[in-house]
Scaffold this motif. Structure first.
Motif, short mmCIF file in Angstrom:
data_model
loop_
_atom_site.label_atom_id
_atom_site.label_comp_id
_atom_site.label_asym_id
_atom_site.label_seq_id
_atom_site.Cartn_x
_atom_site.Cartn_y
_atom_site.Cartn_z
N ARG A 282 -14.81 136.86 82.92
CA ARG A 282 -15.30 136.41 81.62
C ARG A 282 -15.70 134.94 81.68
N GLY A 283 -16.96 134.69 81.32
CA GLY A 283 -17.47 133.33 81.33
C GLY A 283 -17.99 132.87 82.67
N ARG A 284 -17.93 133.73 83.69
CA ARG A 284 -18.34 133.30 85.03
C ARG A 284 -19.84 133.00 85.09
N LEU A 285 -20.66 133.82 84.47
CA LEU A 285 -22.10 133.59 84.53
C LEU A 285 -22.45 132.24 83.91
N ASN A 286 -21.81 131.92 82.79
CA ASN A 286 -22.04 130.63 82.16
C ASN A 286 -21.58 129.49 83.06
N THR A 287 -20.45 129.69 83.73
CA THR A 287 -19.93 128.68 84.64
C THR A 287 -20.85 128.51 85.85
N LEU A 288 -21.33 129.63 86.39
CA LEU A 288 -22.22 129.56 87.54
C LEU A 288 -23.46 128.73 87.22
N VAL A 289 -24.00 128.91 86.02
CA VAL A 289 -25.25 128.23 85.67
C VAL A 289 -24.99 126.79 85.22
N HIS A 290 -24.04 126.60 84.32
CA HIS A 290 -23.91 125.29 83.68
C HIS A 290 -22.92 124.35 84.36
N VAL A 291 -22.07 124.88 85.22
CA VAL A 291 -21.18 124.01 85.99
C VAL A 291 -21.62 123.95 87.46
N MET A 292 -21.91 125.13 88.03
CA MET A 292 -22.28 125.19 89.44
C MET A 292 -23.78 124.99 89.65
N HIS A 293 -24.55 124.93 88.57
CA HIS A 293 -25.99 124.69 88.60
C HIS A 293 -26.76 125.75 89.38
N LYS A 294 -26.31 126.99 89.30
CA LYS A 294 -27.13 128.11 89.74
C LYS A 294 -28.32 128.20 88.81
N SER A 295 -29.49 128.51 89.33
CA SER A 295 -30.68 128.48 88.49
C SER A 295 -30.71 129.67 87.53
N TYR A 296 -31.29 129.44 86.35
CA TYR A 296 -31.49 130.54 85.41
C TYR A 296 -32.33 131.64 86.06
N THR A 297 -33.31 131.25 86.86
CA THR A 297 -34.19 132.22 87.50
C THR A 297 -33.41 133.16 88.42
N ALA A 298 -32.51 132.60 89.23
CA ALA A 298 -31.70 133.42 90.13
C ALA A 298 -30.81 134.38 89.34
N LEU A 299 -30.25 133.89 88.26
CA LEU A 299 -29.38 134.74 87.43
C LEU A 299 -30.19 135.88 86.81
N PHE A 300 -31.34 135.57 86.25
CA PHE A 300 -32.16 136.62 85.62
C PHE A 300 -32.64 137.64 86.64
N SER A 301 -32.91 137.19 87.85
CA SER A 301 -33.32 138.10 88.91
C SER A 301 -32.23 139.13 89.20
N GLU A 302 -30.98 138.66 89.19
CA GLU A 302 -29.87 139.59 89.40
C GLU A 302 -29.75 140.57 88.24
N PHE A 303 -30.00 140.11 87.02
CA PHE A 303 -29.97 141.01 85.88
C PHE A 303 -31.08 142.07 85.98
N GLN A 304 -32.16 141.73 86.67
CA GLN A 304 -33.24 142.69 86.86
C GLN A 304 -32.98 143.64 88.01
N GLY A 305 -31.81 143.51 88.63
CA GLY A 305 -31.40 144.47 89.64
C GLY A 305 -31.56 144.03 91.08
N ARG A 306 -31.98 142.80 91.32
CA ARG A 306 -32.18 142.34 92.68
C ARG A 306 -30.88 141.77 93.24
N SER A 307 -30.76 141.81 94.55
CA SER A 307 -29.57 141.29 95.21
C SER A 307 -29.58 139.78 95.22
N SER A 308 -28.40 139.20 95.23
CA SER A 308 -28.28 137.74 95.33
C SER A 308 -28.37 137.28 96.77
N GLN A 309 -28.41 138.23 97.73
CA GLN A 309 -28.46 137.89 99.14
C GLN A 309 -29.85 138.18 99.70
#
Length: 965
Positions: A282-309
């Motif tokens: 819970r809250g990990r996606l928000n933490t990944l983006v806003h604390v760890m500075h993972k890009s919004y684009t990478a996150l949305f790509s995963e929501f579209q079903g693509r692998s993070s690797q």
């Protein structure tokens, strides 16, 4: 003087005052500083006070008489602890009568009792729940009436000697105003359970003089608002664009992001340079983006079903809300490396892993004062109260082998666990009660007040850096949706969710407050929302073509490591020159001069020295010590922890020598070479999951150290099954995280019963796939030596599961020569026949086995003088040596093949190895096509509890293995 005014110093309260004063006389630090001030200022002799508290000789038992014909009360003395004056605490009493002084003393005692009560219980009346669902009834200990104060006393000055930073004296109204603001606002503080007076005093001074509130600048408040806007905006956007998709959102707890940012900012100012973070989903996606500075684009790509690797990477991957990340962030010119550990859905299992990673990073930095590396653990309320790993991890916090200088725990308190309310999931008043086992201060805070959350985050960081101890933030908030976004919470909590449905969001609450105070305008808030929305829209558009071009692994300390090669090219260079072996062996068998060594241990060291000098009969413990000692001499650190590991469960290791006079300790392994690496040998607390998780975490951050965990008996390792299943066996496949941890699991059937026989070999073999780890059951000290050194002398890392011996530790046949460790030697996955048999073509049966049963088989074969049955030992069960076994079996073209094991048929290696032996046979050009099973029949329990039955079963399986039909 009114009766109610004097009643406090009479009756039931008399023993309390007497006890406090008695404690004060023995040690002033044994009582709170306020009481120290009180007693010192009165400057009464112990006899006078005790006489008064007991009452006159004619008074009834239990009563006291104040003002009986006593000697004149001496004037109060100056007190160095008093604030706001030049040390003259007695000045307000100058010229007063005895009765007035005594009245003042009563008021002071009552006021200090009231202040103490608020420090202890004030949190019970704090405004913590944003939903207002739970209303605490007024607590009578927080009511001035309880202490004898009446309506007419509110504006009368009372001497409090600088307490609450109010000066020498304050009115009851001033005292209550400060107490309510400090302890009963939107922050509740629990700290009076702490025994260290310095820690308590620090917290009091840190929060009381500012009434537990930070006056943020306009820019600071706008920045906090920006954090909340981003956190809420992302969750809303995901909810609209990916309807019904699980994300375990932070909705309702958005203040977390502002709090974590403050920990990082303040930590950087106080010397933190590396932060390891663990958290639930819970809250990990928000933490990944806003604390760890993972890009919004990478996150949305995963929501579209693509692998993070990247596509070329192997492995199963994991769901997006389990993934970790790393980043470098800069705060006020201080660069901090952040590492968010990946974790499974098994709540709190990541806790000890994070602690182990933090310890490894401290060791790498030489951070002995533990100020540069910080661990942050986020928790859910139900899990923090319910999961045993929380207590196991807390227990490690102040133990020498596991100490990291304190962890900041941040509880996102949704006030619900899936569908279970707190009244059904815990017995205590708070989810954080367990933290009191290590006397951690607990800062409860209302999550609808982001400023309060930032304020307590700052205090928590300062406390941790100052005292190097754990501290807990308990943020009361709520979960706007169900357990996940597709869940319907109204099924089980209709009242709570009706309240949530009509409750303003955190952003709306905070923005409204700032608008009302003129800090921002509605237009500015709308502009923040619009700017974020534009950024998110652009990222979503770009996500369609997004491809990760770089895997987050084999960086930093892992730079230079490679993917494991094929089956045959994995031995590494593990042999050691005989001269080096001799030097290390001799160092292992020496104690310092004037060291009062136990006589039995002295004899053992003499025998060890003899085996080294002769190069013969080197036993298991010596082979192990030679592996560690040679690695240390070559500059490779070693870390071993487990229950009783220093001595060894079976009194075999004795790696830590103890002086019989002084109990001073000496570790010969730390004295094998002039410029060697260091070994840590740690007797762990009596738990499995917490310690194993810690060592896994340590090994994941430090690939250049040999890290071992030893079970007291292999049977007990299943107490850590979550760590084994979710991390050790699958971490590389799910998260691209290599690990070289070694698990030592004593295993073998010797009549010790169901809980001291089996390390559950079958479970590790069942989990073996995709080259995820190694499982071995070695039978010689030399092979064990090479297996340990092999861990550190290859370009990749894999966990190593070792079935270690018990009775073989002293078996006369379980020995090696020094040459077996020397040039030309290496780990052997299969050990061939050692006895002189008939011509291989005449051999009628090949018995394949692994582990201790070999010695029973070979002893009986020699007794029977059998020469047409060969016995081969499979030392490495996974990865399975298909080609090597095929070559060995090809020597016996006319023999049948049997598999013999001690374990019941449904346990041990049989069901794993059956088809693998068949596959090896198929390529060996031999008569046999399939192996035959010989061993104990299927059983629910691993072993019998009867020694007689055990011997009968063991003799039977050995007989069947050596009897040809």
């Amino acid at each position: 003087m009114r009766a109610e005014q004097t009643s406090f110093l009479f009756g039931a309260n008399a023993p309390f005052i007497e006890e406090l004063y008695a404690r004060y006389q023995g040690d002033p630090d044994a009582v709170d500083r306020d009481w120290q001030t009180f007693f010192a200022a009165l400057a009464e002799e112990k006899a006078d006070v005790l006489a008064e508290t007991r009452g006159a000789s004619w008074a009834p038992n239990g009563a006291r008489v104040i003002g009986a014909a006593d000697a004149d009360v001496p004037r109060p003395a100056a007190n160095r602890n008093v604030k706001g004056g030049n040390g003259a605490a007695a000045m307000p009493l100058a010229g007063k009568t005895e009765a007035e002084i005594r009245a003042a003393a009563q008021d002071t005692a009552r006021a200090l009792m009231l202040i103490r009560a608020y420090r202890i219980r004030g949190h019970l009346e704090a405004d913590l729940d944003p939903l207002g669902l739970v209303r605490q009834a007024p607590h009578r200990e927080l009511d001035p009436v309880t202490y004898g104060f009446g309506e007419g006393d509110w504006d009368r000055p009372v001497l409090i000697f600088g307490s609450l930073a109010l000066g020498e004296a304050a009115t009851l109204r001033q005292i209550m105003d400060r107490l309510r603001k400090t302890y009963c606002g939107r922050i509740g503080v629990e700290f009076m359970h702490i025994s260290d007076p310095d820690q308590k005093a620090w917290i009091q001074e840190r929060i009381e003089h500012i009434e537990n509130h930070t006056e943020f600048t306009v820019e600071g408040r706008k920045m906090i608002l920006q954090r909340v806007v981003e956190a809420e905006g992302l969750e809303r956007y995901l909810g609209v664009k990916f309807v019904g998709t699980k994300r375990f959102g932070l909705d309702g707890g958005e203040s977390l992001i502002a709090g974590i940012e403050q920990i990082l900012k303040r930590g950087g100012q106080l010397g933190v340079r590396d932060v390891v973070i663990g958290m639930p989903h819970r809250g990990r996606l928000n933490t990944l983006v806003h604390v760890m500075h993972k890009s919004y684009t990478a996150l949305f790509s995963e929501f579209q079903g693509r692998s993070s690797q990247p596509e070329e990477m192997r492995g199963s991957g994991d769901v997006k809300y389990h993934l970790g990340a790393s980043a470098d962030r800069e705060f006020d010119g201080n660069v901090i490396h952040l590492s968010l550990a990946p974790n499974p859905s098994h709540l709190e299992a990541v806790n000890p892993v994070v602690l182990g990673k933090a310890r490894a990073k401290e060791d790498q930095r030489g951070d002995t004062d533990r100020s540069q590396v910080l661990a942050i653990l986020m928790h859910g309320d139900a899990a923090f109260a319910g999961q045993g790993l929380v207590a196991e991890s807390l227990d490690l916090s102040d133990l020498g082998g596991y100490r990291i200088g304190g962890t900041i725990h941040f509880v996102v308190n949704n006030q619900i666990g899936f569908t279970t309310l707190p009244t059904y999931s815990r017995s205590g008043p708070y989810c954080t009660e367990v933290a009191k086992i290590v006397q951690a201060p607990i800062l409860h805070v209302n999550g609808d007040d982001p400023e309060a959350v930032v304020h307590v985050s700052r205090i928590a960081t300062e406390f941790r850096q100052h005292f190097k101890r754990d501290v807990v933030i308990d943020m009361f908030c709520y979960r706007r949706h169900g357990h996940n976004e597709a869940d319907e919470p109204m099924f089980t909590q209709p009242l709570m969710y009706k309240e949530i449905g009509g409750h303003k969001t955190v952003k709306e609450v905070y923005a409204g407050r700032l608008e009302a105070e003129g800090v921002v305008s509605a237009a500015e808030v709308a502009a923040m929302d619009a700017a974020l929305r534009e950024k998110l829209d652009k990222a979503l558009e770009a996500a369609t073509n997004y491809k990760p071009n770089k895997a987050d692994w084999l960086e930093g300390k892992w730079a230079g490591f490679t993917v494991a090669p094929g089956e045959e090219d994995r031995k590494g260079v593990t042999a050691v020159d005989l001269e080096q072996l001799m030097a290390v062996g001799r160092a292992l068998s020496e104690a310092p001069k004037n060291f009062d060594l136990n006589r039995k241990i002295a004899r053992q060291l003499q025998e060890k020295r003899k085996t080294i000098d002769t190069g013969e009969n080197i036993d298991w413990a010596t082979g192990e010590a030679l592996a560690w000692g040679t690695l240390l001499a070559e500059g490779t650190p070693v870390r071993l922890s487990g229950q009783d590991s220093g001595r060894g469960t079976f009194s075999q290791r004795h790696s830590v020598l103890v002086d019989q006079t002084t109990e001073a300790k000496y570790i010969p392994l730390n004295h094998v070479a002039s410029e060697q690496a260091h070994i840590e040998i740690i007797d762990s607390p009596l738990n499995e999951a917490g310690v194993l998780g810690f060592e896994y975490g340590y090994s994941s951050a430090e690939p250049n150290a040999l890290v071992l965990w030893e079970a007291q008996f292999g049977d007990f390792a299943n107490g850590a099954q979550v760590i084994i299943d979710q991390f050790i066996c699958s971490g590389e496949s799910k998260w691209l995280r290599m690990n070289g941890l070694v698990m030592l699991l004593p295993h073998g059937y010797e009549g010790q019963g169901p809980e001291h026989s089996s390390a559950r070999l079958e479970r590790y073999l069942q989990l073996s796939a995709e080259d995820n780890w190694q499982v071995i059951n070695p039978t010689t000290p030399a092979n064990y030596f090479h297996a340990l050194r092999r861990q550190m002398r290859r370009s990749f890392r894999k966990p190593l599961i070792v079935m270690t011996p018990k009775s073989l530790l002293r078996h006369k046949e379980c020995v090696s020569t020094l040459a077996d460790f020397g040039p030309g030697s290496s780990f052997r996955r299969i050990l061939a026949e050692t006895d002189q048999l008939a011509d291989p073509a005449s051999v009628r049966r090949v018995v394949l086995c692994s582990g201790k049963v070999y010695f029973d088989l070979v002893a009986e074969r020699r007794k029977r003088k059998i020469d047409d049955i060969a016995i081969l030992r499979i030392e490495q069960l996974y990865p399975f040596p298909f080609s090597r076994l095929g070559l060995r079996l090809a020597h016996y073209p006319n023999a049948e093949v049997v598999w013999c094991q001690e374990e019941p048929e449904n346990m041990g290696a049989w069901h794993f190895i059956d088809r693998r032996i068949e596959r090896a046979l198929s390529g060996a050009n031999v008569k046999a096509k399939r192996p035959v099973y010989i061993g104990r029949p299927e059983a629910a329990s691993p072993a019998t509890g009867s020694a007689r039955t055990h011997l009968k079963e063991q003799a039977d399986l050995v007989d069947r293995a050596l009897t040809l039909s």
